[in-house]
Structures are given as structure tokens and as C-alpha cells.
Design a protein around this motif. Sequence first.
Motif, PDB file in Angstrom:
ATOM      1  N   LEU A   1       0.861  -1.176   0.000  1.00 21.05           N
ATOM      2  CA  LEU A   1       0.000   0.000   0.000  1.00 21.05           C
ATOM      3  C   LEU A   1       0.902   1.232   0.000  1.00 21.05           C
ATOM      4  O   LEU A   1       1.548   1.531   1.013  1.00 21.05           O
ATOM      5  CB  LEU A   1      -0.915   0.004   1.232  1.00 21.05           C
ATOM      6  N   ALA A   2       0.959   1.926  -1.114  1.00 19.43           N
ATOM      7  CA  ALA A   2       1.893   3.043  -1.282  1.00 19.43           C
ATOM      8  C   ALA A   2       1.205   4.365  -1.014  1.00 19.43           C
ATOM      9  O   ALA A   2       0.208   4.706  -1.655  1.00 19.43           O
ATOM     10  CB  ALA A   2       2.480   3.029  -2.691  1.00 19.43           C
ATOM     11  N   ARG A   3       1.739   5.096  -0.045  1.00 19.42           N
ATOM     12  CA  ARG A   3       1.284   6.458   0.196  1.00 19.42           C
ATOM     13  C   ARG A   3       2.478   7.389   0.170  1.00 19.42           C
ATOM     14  O   ARG A   3       3.627   6.964   0.117  1.00 19.42           O
ATOM     15  CB  ARG A   3       0.511   6.554   1.518  1.00 19.42           C
ATOM     16  N   LEU A   4       2.217   8.677   0.174  1.00 18.80           N
ATOM     17  CA  LEU A   4       3.260   9.684   0.029  1.00 18.80           C
ATOM     18  C   LEU A   4       4.334   9.538   1.112  1.00 18.80           C
ATOM     19  O   LEU A   4       4.020   9.431   2.294  1.00 18.80           O
ATOM     20  CB  LEU A   4       2.617  11.067   0.101  1.00 18.80           C
ATOM     21  N   LEU A   5       5.597   9.539   0.671  1.00 23.88           N
ATOM     22  CA  LEU A   5       6.741   9.479   1.581  1.00 23.88           C
ATOM     23  C   LEU A   5       7.724  10.587   1.234  1.00 23.88           C
ATOM     24  O   LEU A   5       7.768  11.064   0.095  1.00 23.88           O
ATOM     25  CB  LEU A   5       7.468   8.139   1.459  1.00 23.88           C
ATOM     26  N   ARG A   6       8.493  10.976   2.215  1.00 20.03           N
ATOM     27  CA  ARG A   6       9.658  11.826   1.952  1.00 20.03           C
ATOM     28  C   ARG A   6      10.727  10.893   1.379  1.00 20.03           C
ATOM     29  O   ARG A   6      11.541  10.331   2.096  1.00 20.03           O
ATOM     30  CB  ARG A   6      10.119  12.505   3.245  1.00 20.03           C
ATOM     31  N   TRP A   7      10.680  10.734   0.061  1.00 20.84           N
ATOM     32  CA  TRP A   7      11.429   9.657  -0.577  1.00 20.84           C
ATOM     33  C   TRP A   7      12.942   9.796  -0.393  1.00 20.84           C
ATOM     34  O   TRP A   7      13.649   8.791  -0.208  1.00 20.84           O
ATOM     35  CB  TRP A   7      11.081   9.589  -2.057  1.00 20.84           C
ATOM     36  N   ASP A   8      13.464  11.012  -0.416  1.00 22.79           N
ATOM     37  CA  ASP A   8      14.908  11.187  -0.217  1.00 22.79           C
ATOM     38  C   ASP A   8      15.341  10.715   1.161  1.00 22.79           C
ATOM     39  O   ASP A   8      16.466  10.231   1.336  1.00 22.79           O
ATOM     40  CB  ASP A   8      15.297  12.654  -0.405  1.00 22.79           C
ATOM     41  N   ALA A   9      14.451  10.852   2.149  1.00 19.58           N
ATOM     42  CA  ALA A   9      14.766  10.403   3.504  1.00 19.58           C
ATOM     43  C   ALA A   9      14.624   8.889   3.638  1.00 19.58           C
ATOM     44  O   ALA A   9      15.383   8.250   4.381  1.00 19.58           O
ATOM     45  CB  ALA A   9      13.853  11.099   4.514  1.00 19.58           C
TER      46      ALA A   9
ATOM     47  N   PHE B   1       6.877  -7.014  -5.039  1.00 20.23           N
ATOM     48  CA  PHE B   1       5.459  -7.128  -4.691  1.00 20.23           C
ATOM     49  C   PHE B   1       4.635  -7.622  -5.876  1.00 20.23           C
ATOM     50  O   PHE B   1       4.815  -7.181  -7.016  1.00 20.23           O
ATOM     51  CB  PHE B   1       4.926  -5.778  -4.211  1.00 20.23           C
ATOM     52  N   ASP B   2       3.729  -8.536  -5.582  1.00 23.22           N
ATOM     53  CA  ASP B   2       2.819  -9.046  -6.603  1.00 23.22           C
ATOM     54  C   ASP B   2       1.769  -8.011  -6.976  1.00 23.22           C
ATOM     55  O   ASP B   2       1.258  -8.027  -8.101  1.00 23.22           O
ATOM     56  CB  ASP B   2       2.127 -10.326  -6.103  1.00 23.22           C
ATOM     57  N   GLU B   3       1.448  -7.139  -6.026  1.00 20.57           N
ATOM     58  CA  GLU B   3       0.421  -6.125  -6.263  1.00 20.57           C
ATOM     59  C   GLU B   3       0.787  -4.871  -5.482  1.00 20.57           C
ATOM     60  O   GLU B   3       1.153  -4.955  -4.311  1.00 20.57           O
ATOM     61  CB  GLU B   3      -0.941  -6.651  -5.808  1.00 20.57           C
ATOM     62  N   THR B   4       0.713  -3.731  -6.142  1.00 18.41           N
ATOM     63  CA  THR B   4       0.978  -2.455  -5.488  1.00 18.41           C
ATOM     64  C   THR B   4      -0.183  -1.522  -5.743  1.00 18.41           C
ATOM     65  O   THR B   4      -0.582  -1.314  -6.899  1.00 18.41           O
ATOM     66  CB  THR B   4       2.285  -1.812  -5.999  1.00 18.41           C
ATOM     67  N   TRP B   5      -0.726  -0.955  -4.657  1.00 16.06           N
ATOM     68  CA  TRP B   5      -1.836  -0.011  -4.758  1.00 16.06           C
ATOM     69  C   TRP B   5      -1.333   1.397  -4.464  1.00 16.06           C
ATOM     70  O   TRP B   5      -0.640   1.620  -3.473  1.00 16.06           O
ATOM     71  CB  TRP B   5      -2.947  -0.372  -3.770  1.00 16.06           C
ATOM     72  N   LEU B   6      -1.693   2.335  -5.321  1.00 18.71           N
ATOM     73  CA  LEU B   6      -1.352   3.740  -5.133  1.00 18.71           C
ATOM     74  C   LEU B   6      -2.514   4.408  -4.418  1.00 18.71           C
ATOM     75  O   LEU B   6      -3.588   4.591  -4.998  1.00 18.71           O
ATOM     76  CB  LEU B   6      -1.106   4.412  -6.483  1.00 18.71           C
ATOM     77  N   LEU B   7      -2.324   4.780  -3.165  1.00 23.95           N
ATOM     78  CA  LEU B   7      -3.410   5.326  -2.358  1.00 23.95           C
ATOM     79  C   LEU B   7      -3.535   6.837  -2.487  1.00 23.95           C
ATOM     80  O   LEU B   7      -4.535   7.409  -2.053  1.00 23.95           O
ATOM     81  CB  LEU B   7      -3.215   4.933  -0.893  1.00 23.95           C
ATOM     82  N   GLU B   8      -2.530   7.490  -3.034  1.00 24.27           N
ATOM     83  CA  GLU B   8      -2.574   8.933  -3.282  1.00 24.27           C
ATOM     84  C   GLU B   8      -1.484   9.276  -4.284  1.00 24.27           C
ATOM     85  O   GLU B   8      -0.674   8.427  -4.656  1.00 24.27           O
ATOM     86  CB  GLU B   8      -2.391   9.723  -1.981  1.00 24.27           C
ATOM     87  N   ASP B   9      -1.449  10.511  -4.736  1.00 20.57           N
ATOM     88  CA  ASP B   9      -0.395  10.956  -5.645  1.00 20.57           C
ATOM     89  C   ASP B   9       0.954  10.914  -4.936  1.00 20.57           C
ATOM     90  O   ASP B   9       1.075  11.345  -3.782  1.00 20.57           O
ATOM     91  CB  ASP B   9      -0.674  12.376  -6.136  1.00 20.57           C
ATOM     92  N   LEU B  10       1.966  10.404  -5.635  1.00 17.67           N
ATOM     93  CA  LEU B  10       3.306  10.282  -5.079  1.00 17.67           C
ATOM     94  C   LEU B  10       4.253  11.231  -5.813  1.00 17.67           C
ATOM     95  O   LEU B  10       3.934  11.741  -6.887  1.00 17.67           O
ATOM     96  CB  LEU B  10       3.813   8.842  -5.227  1.00 17.67           C
ATOM     97  N   THR B  11       5.423  11.459  -5.233  1.00 23.47           N
ATOM     98  CA  THR B  11       6.441  12.225  -5.937  1.00 23.47           C
ATOM     99  C   THR B  11       6.954  11.390  -7.115  1.00 23.47           C
ATOM    100  O   THR B  11       6.895  10.149  -7.085  1.00 23.47           O
ATOM    101  CB  THR B  11       7.612  12.571  -5.008  1.00 23.47           C
ATOM    102  N   PRO B  12       7.454  12.019  -8.169  1.00 27.62           N
ATOM    103  CA  PRO B  12       7.938  11.254  -9.335  1.00 27.62           C
ATOM    104  C   PRO B  12       9.005  10.224  -8.979  1.00 27.62           C
ATOM    105  O   PRO B  12       9.019   9.119  -9.530  1.00 27.62           O
ATOM    106  CB  PRO B  12       8.488  12.345 -10.260  1.00 27.62           C
ATOM    107  N   GLU B  13       9.908  10.564  -8.053  1.00 30.02           N
ATOM    108  CA  GLU B  13      10.985   9.643  -7.690  1.00 30.02           C
ATOM    109  C   GLU B  13      10.436   8.403  -6.993  1.00 30.02           C
ATOM    110  O   GLU B  13      10.873   7.278  -7.258  1.00 30.02           O
ATOM    111  CB  GLU B  13      11.998  10.350  -6.786  1.00 30.02           C
TER     112      GLU B  13
ATOM    113  N   LEU C   1       8.362   2.212  -7.923  1.00 29.51           N
ATOM    114  CA  LEU C   1       7.308   1.197  -7.862  1.00 29.51           C
ATOM    115  C   LEU C   1       7.082   0.579  -9.237  1.00 29.51           C
ATOM    116  O   LEU C   1       7.393   1.182 -10.265  1.00 29.51           O
ATOM    117  CB  LEU C   1       6.018   1.834  -7.340  1.00 29.51           C
ATOM    118  N   PRO C   2       6.522  -0.621  -9.285  1.00 28.42           N
ATOM    119  CA  PRO C   2       6.315  -1.275 -10.590  1.00 28.42           C
ATOM    120  C   PRO C   2       5.326  -0.527 -11.459  1.00 28.42           C
ATOM    121  O   PRO C   2       4.424   0.160 -10.967  1.00 28.42           O
ATOM    122  CB  PRO C   2       5.779  -2.661 -10.199  1.00 28.42           C
ATOM    123  N   GLY C   3       5.493  -0.674 -12.747  1.00 29.66           N
ATOM    124  CA  GLY C   3       4.599  -0.012 -13.687  1.00 29.66           C
ATOM    125  C   GLY C   3       3.168  -0.494 -13.608  1.00 29.66           C
ATOM    126  O   GLY C   3       2.245   0.182 -14.061  1.00 29.66           O
ATOM    127  N   THR C   4       2.971  -1.666 -13.025  1.00 26.37           N
ATOM    128  CA  THR C   4       1.625  -2.220 -12.883  1.00 26.37           C
ATOM    129  C   THR C   4       0.877  -1.658 -11.678  1.00 26.37           C
ATOM    130  O   THR C   4      -0.292  -2.004 -11.474  1.00 26.37           O
ATOM    131  CB  THR C   4       1.696  -3.747 -12.745  1.00 26.37           C
TER     132      THR C   4
END
Length: 257
Positions: free
Chosen positions: A91-99, A111-123, A128-131
Motif C-alpha cells: 500500500l503506497a502512500r506519500l513518503l519523503r522519498w529522499d529520507a 510485490f505481486d500487487e501495489t496499490w497507489l493510495l494517493e499521488d506520489l512524488t515522481p521519484e 514502484l512497478p509499472g503495474t
Amino acid sequence: MIACYVRGGGLGHLTRIRAYLHTCHPGATATILTASAFTADPRVLGPHRLLPAEALPSLRPSTLVVDAFPAGLDGELSAASVPPGARTVHLARLLRWDAYRPLLPAEPIAFDETWLLEDLTPEHRAYLPGTAAPLTLSDPPGVTPRGVAEGSWLIVHSGPGPEIQELLGYARDCAAAEGVRPRLVLACPRRPGDLPADVAHVDPYPAWPLFATAARVITAAGFNAVRQMRPWRAKHLMLPFPRRFDDQYTRASLARR
């Protein structure tokens, strides 16, 4: 068995995993792996089983759900952490990715399945997988306490104490700017000892059933508060706070846009 790896000290991780289970596995009972003190409240854990995160190697789940942090809160998860035969979900949510990025292991979980729960930073999104696909969460039903928030300014926060005081000050400043003197109601698991006498205290869980009737809702810019307040965005006042990995400032900026 569905095992949910939910490391994090706040209430938000548990609220999110409950919403995910309600959305994607309605009626299922899962094992929640966490050390959060908020699980002492039976309303928070609901029908699910509680185990410490350290119990993961002893489990043989059919599905392993990893909340928010793809490698765990401290980088403790890798491909070797996945129990044999388990299907993996992130379950992917916004992170301070550099940190967070320095914690990623050499052999991450595929991961077999990744869900985008909100808009993320481009990095973050590029990692995350294209799927990976968007998922809109739906919360389990909640009881609406009568007469609690009608017309009031509702401040919602589970702590820490200094942040509650900042939110109260922010609510008063916003009320003064609008030229109004509303009734203030704090929704919080515990009544702060320094709560001003003119602020009422309630302990609802979940708090979102109160949002519709409140005149204003004042929160930090956590994932669940922003998500649950989306239908009432015009009356949502957000004050983002610094976090180790959660990027509340970017979330607030996106929501205000």
C-alpha cells in the motif's frame, strides 16, 4: 490468512489498514502485525488479531500486506522476509522519498500487487512497478454520536500534546480571521491535561462520522484526515507537521490545489 505488516507509532497506519481490509477483503479477519499502543482500544483493532511485527517469520500467510514503507519502517524487510508461498501486496502512500530511500535493501520485496493510495512524488513512483494501480479506500461503517459536532469547529488529532495545542491555536486564529467565536470540540483518544476549559473533549473512533455536521474540521495533514475530508474540502483547515517519512507538507499543498 491475511497478515498486515503495519509498523508505525501513530493511529493513521491502523486506520488505513482497516480501510484497506474493508475495501479489498470485506468480512475477512486478518492478523495485524504492529506494536502501536492504539491497539489497546478494541474499536481500533476491530475484529482482527494482533501480533508483534517480530512474529512475521513464524507465520505462513496466504497474503502479506505491507503498509506505506516497502522495506518496513527501518528497512528491516527484504525479499528474504516474505514467508514461503505468500502473495505480497504493498500500500503506497506519500513518503519523503529522499529520507526513506537509503533504507531500501539490496534485494527488495518484488510485490505481486501495489496499490497507489494517493499521488506520489515522481521519484517514489518511479521506484514502484509499472503495474501499480490507484485504489480508493472505503472506511468500515462508523457510529455518528448525536449532538457532538453540529455547528462546532472540530479539532481532530491523536497527539502528541504539543501538536494538539498548535492545532487549537490555529483554530482560534482562523476563527478570529473569520470574525466568529465557534464552540471548539477536540476529538482525541485521551483528554489532554492542559486542555483549555472552553474546549470540549470527545473520544470517538472513528472520528470521520462527525465531519459532515461540523462547521469546520481542523487537522494535521495526515493521509487519513485528508482522504476522509475530501467530500468536505471547503471546510477543512490543515496544519501540516514534520514527520520522519510522511510528507505532510506536499500532501497539504496538493489538497489545497
